[in-house]
Scaffold this motif. Structure first.
Motif, PDB file in Angstrom:
ATOM      1  N   ALA A  77       1.880   1.636  -1.557  1.00 30.43           N
ATOM      2  CA  ALA A  77       1.043   0.477  -1.276  1.00 30.43           C
ATOM      3  C   ALA A  77       1.881  -0.689  -0.768  1.00 30.43           C
ATOM      4  CB  ALA A  77       0.273   0.073  -2.525  1.00 30.43           C
ATOM      5  N   ASP A  78       3.038  -0.926  -1.409  1.00 34.13           N
ATOM      6  CA  ASP A  78       3.918  -2.009  -0.979  1.00 34.13           C
ATOM      7  C   ASP A  78       4.433  -1.762   0.430  1.00 34.13           C
ATOM      8  OD1 ASP A  78       3.532  -3.203  -3.382  1.00 34.13           O
ATOM      9  OD2 ASP A  78       5.373  -2.406  -4.308  1.00 34.13           O
ATOM     10  N   LEU A  79       4.725  -0.485   0.704  1.00 34.94           N
ATOM     11  CA  LEU A  79       5.255  -0.114   2.014  1.00 34.94           C
ATOM     12  C   LEU A  79       4.245  -0.427   3.117  1.00 34.94           C
ATOM     13  CD1 LEU A  79       7.728   1.359   3.304  1.00 34.94           C
ATOM     14  CD2 LEU A  79       6.380   3.460   3.152  1.00 34.94           C
ATOM     15  N   ILE A  80       3.003  -0.012   2.881  1.00 33.76           N
ATOM     16  CA  ILE A  80       1.967  -0.227   3.901  1.00 33.76           C
ATOM     17  C   ILE A  80       1.725  -1.707   4.122  1.00 33.76           C
ATOM     18  CG2 ILE A  80      -0.415   0.262   4.565  1.00 33.76           C
ATOM     19  CD1 ILE A  80      -0.326   2.577   2.527  1.00 33.76           C
ATOM     20  N   ALA A  81       1.876  -2.464   3.040  1.00 32.67           N
ATOM     21  CA  ALA A  81       1.598  -3.894   3.115  1.00 32.67           C
ATOM     22  C   ALA A  81       2.657  -4.640   3.922  1.00 32.67           C
ATOM     23  CB  ALA A  81       1.490  -4.486   1.717  1.00 32.67           C
ATOM     24  N   ASP A  82       3.759  -3.991   4.196  1.00 31.50           N
ATOM     25  CA  ASP A  82       4.845  -4.619   4.945  1.00 31.50           C
ATOM     26  C   ASP A  82       4.473  -4.672   6.437  1.00 31.50           C
ATOM     27  OD1 ASP A  82       7.115  -5.403   6.200  1.00 31.50           O
ATOM     28  OD2 ASP A  82       8.443  -3.967   5.190  1.00 31.50           O
ATOM     29  N   PRO A  83       4.348  -5.862   6.986  1.00 30.20           N
ATOM     30  CA  PRO A  83       3.922  -5.963   8.395  1.00 30.20           C
ATOM     31  C   PRO A  83       4.912  -5.306   9.363  1.00 30.20           C
ATOM     32  CG  PRO A  83       3.960  -8.119   7.308  1.00 30.20           C
ATOM     33  CD  PRO A  83       4.570  -7.146   6.363  1.00 30.20           C
TER      34      PRO A  83
END
Lengths: 407, 229
Positions: free
Chosen positions: A87-93
């Motif tokens: 989830a954190d990875l995807i949230a990274d623009p």
């Protein structure tokens, strides 16, 4: 002979046999009305499904653990391949520029108690991005804050059904409920989105994901996610967001595209699947209704044949007075065409009336569109003329002396 | 006077499958402009067949038929329809009026197929009805008229296109003697006015009214007196 004269003659002939003309039209009428209503129902159902899916968020992607292509993995409820890292990875623009919001969800069934009332509901542990991503509003109170999320605070936002069941009279906000033996403060109540056949998004309790991980699920599953809800920047960015997420998680899980351990669902795919399904169903029903149209057409042909036989003398006289075979044919075709078109027009009227009656009755918008109406009229005219072709040819080819001789 | 219609060696053979019936076996006939001819013969003599060919309702199997200077022996159905419409006025034994239409509209019918505009049609139909003495019956339907009046309506219908030939097939066959007299009187008037009339009948008294009588027996013509010998 002018066309207007042909029409006048045809109308007079039909009016001269009023009852029979009406009964003949009835076949076409029922057929057209049936087709219009089935197509209208299908179209209405399609629009309703589309609206409902759009309400869920047309720019929404759902990342789920397990591979869609691997049945054994998918069916197992204990798949734990998605983590907060993902989830954190995807949230990274930098990783997924087309992603606008990410809401990981950790879920479990819980029992919620208020006083002596007891209600079983779905606990949804998530982040502050959730209302934005799922397009949910609150009717009372507020959503939990970043601070509460960071501190795994014991706060809860109730779904409208949940709140309604536990707090029939008093406002829920500010009250305390007991979930799995622990006390939580109700800070907000969600606005209803309506239950649908797929999920009940009105009966749930929403808590900070940290709270769920620490207090409500066993430590072994404290990092595994039920799903990650992702909002793409807009509808058009869905497929690029899909690709970015797939690439990021596949790499993160050290997998290849061939053995992915997660899957991504979009409502667009669901939408097109539902579209296909309703289209198939509508076509099937309309096809059945169309059979009655064919029967109606046979009715027109039958009555026109009877009419030709009855009017042999008239045909003979008209020919003696100068009617060419082409004019005789034209007259009978126009008569059949009028029967078809008028039957069709009455059928459309019945269809519109039926739609007006069925719409509140079925709680489903039965749509009668203008193109469908025009098509119905064209088809009924075509059926009339098609059914009239053979009788008209027979009339046109009657030798005038045979026609005059008949008594 | 020139010949309005001329038949030379007209034959008509009906093929009924098993046998061939020769209804006309070489008919020569010329009718002058303005003549009043009765064609007489018993049933089965070929009288009806001759009437059909005269009226361009059928074409001869052999021979030629010229009407008003036009050879109609080999015309198509559509061309024959046009000839019937413009050059022939029919009067039938059964009147053949359309029961749902008024006298006026029945008389208008040939003009409808001639493509005459509505206003002119109306005027000419009214004039034709006045001509046969039914000016006060224009809005009556056939069912509201006596047999004699109905036949006068059909005479008006035959007149309305101003045809070269008036062809009457047993016009008095369904009428009582008073009406028969009326209708024959009408034919005399039309003849006096210069019309060409061919009248087909099996009644000698009716045939006697004509200026010239042609007898048909077994598909062959012979000139002769009206009274059978």
């Amino acid at each position: 002979m002018s066309w207007s004269e042909t029409f006048r003659t045809a109308v007079e002939a039909l009016l001269g046999r009023r009852m029979r003309s009406l009964l003949t039209m009835l076949g076409i009428l029922i057929g057209i009305a049936a087709v219009m209503l089935t197509v209208g129902l299908g179209e209405g159902a399609r629009q309703q499904i589309t609206a409902e899916i759009n309400k869920l968020g047309s720019n929404l992607l759902i990342v789920m653990p397990g591979s869609l292509s691997n049945a054994s993995l998918r069916s197992s409820s204990s798949v734990m391949t998605l983590t907060l890292d993902d989830a954190d990875l995807i949230a990274d623009p930098a990783v997924a520029p087309d992603v606008a919001g990410v809401a990981p969800v950790m879920g479990t069934r819980v029992s919620v108690q208020y006083g002596t009332d007891d209600w079983s509901s779905q606990a949804t542990g998530t982040t502050t991005a959730w209302p934005e991503v799922r397009a949910r509003n609150l009717i009372d109170g507020r959503f939990f804050t970043e601070v509460e999320q960071a501190s795994a605070a014991q706060v809860v936002v109730l779904g409208p059904t949940t709140a309604g069941n536990l707090f029939s009279d008093t406002p829920a906000v500010g009250q305390e409920v007991v979930i799995s033996g622990q006390t939580f403060l109700v800070v907000g109540v969600l606005e209803s989105v309506g239950a649908n056949s797929m999920t009940n998004d009105d009966d749930l309790v929403v808590l900070p994901i940290t709270t769920v991980a620490q207090r409500l699920v066993p430590p072994s599953s404290a990092r595994s996610l039920q799903a990650i809800y992702v909002a793409a920047r807009d509808d058009a960015a869905i497929s690029s967001a899909h690709q970015q997420i797939t690439r990021a998680i596949t790499v993160n899980h050290a997998r290849t595209t061939a053995d992915q351990d997660f899957s991504i669902m979009t409502f667009q795919a669901l939408l097109s699947a539902m579209d296909t399904m309703t289209a198939v169903l509508t076509t099937l029903l309309a096809g059945l209704a169309a059979i009655s149209l064919v029967v109606g057409g046979i009715g027109v042909m039958n009555i026109m044949l009877v009419s030709v036989t009855e009017r042999v003398r008239e045909i003979g006289l008209r020919k003696a007075l100068g009617a060419t075979p082409a004019l005789i044919r034209r007259q009978f075709l126009v008569e059949a065409g009028i029967l078809g078109l008028l039957g069709g027009a009455l059928g459309v009227a019945l269809g519109v009336l039926g739609a007006a009656i069925l719409t509140p009755l079925l709680d489903l918008q039965v749509t009668v569109s203008l193109p469908a109406t025009l098509l119905a009229l064209t088809v009924s005219l075509g059926i009339g003329i098609g059914a009239g072709t053979y009788p008209a040819a027979r009339a046109a080819n009657l030798p005038p002396i045979d026609a005059l001789r008949s008594e | 006077m020139s010949a309005l219609l001329r038949m030379v060696g007209v034959r008509k053979t009906y093929d009924t499958g098993a046998i061939q019936v020769e209804a006309l076996r070489g008919v020569d006939l010329a009718v002058q402009q303005g003549d009043f001819v009765a064609i007489m013969g018993p049933s089965g003599s070929g009288k009806s067949t001759l009437m059909h060919i005269l009226g361009c309702l059928d074409v001869p199997s052999a021979g030629t038929y010229e009407l008003d200077g036009v050879d109609v022996s080999h015309m198509t159905e559509a061309e024959l329809a046009d000839v019937r419409n413009r050059r022939i006025g029919f009067v039938f034994q059964q009147f053949n009026l359309l029961p749902s239409m008024t006298a006026l509209r029945n008389v208008e019918l040939p003009l409808v197929y001639a493509g005459v505009p509505r206003a002119e049609r109306r005027e000419r139909a009214q004039e034709a009805l006045r001509r046969v003495g039914l000016a006060d019956r224009v809005d009556h339907r056939p069912g509201e008229l006596s047999g004699g009046q109905q036949q006068r309506v059909s005479v008006a219908r035959a007149l309305v296109t101003d045809p070269a030939l008036i062809l009457a097939d047993e016009p008095t066959g369904n009428l009582d003697s008073a009406s028969t007299h009326d209708v024959l009187e009408l034919f005399h008037e039309l003849h006096d006015a210069g019309r060409t009339i061919v009248l087909i009948t099996h009644e000698a008294e009716v045939a006697q009214e004509a200026r010239r009588v042609v007898r048909i027996t077994d598909g062959l013509l012979s000139e002769g007196a009206a009274v059978p010998s």
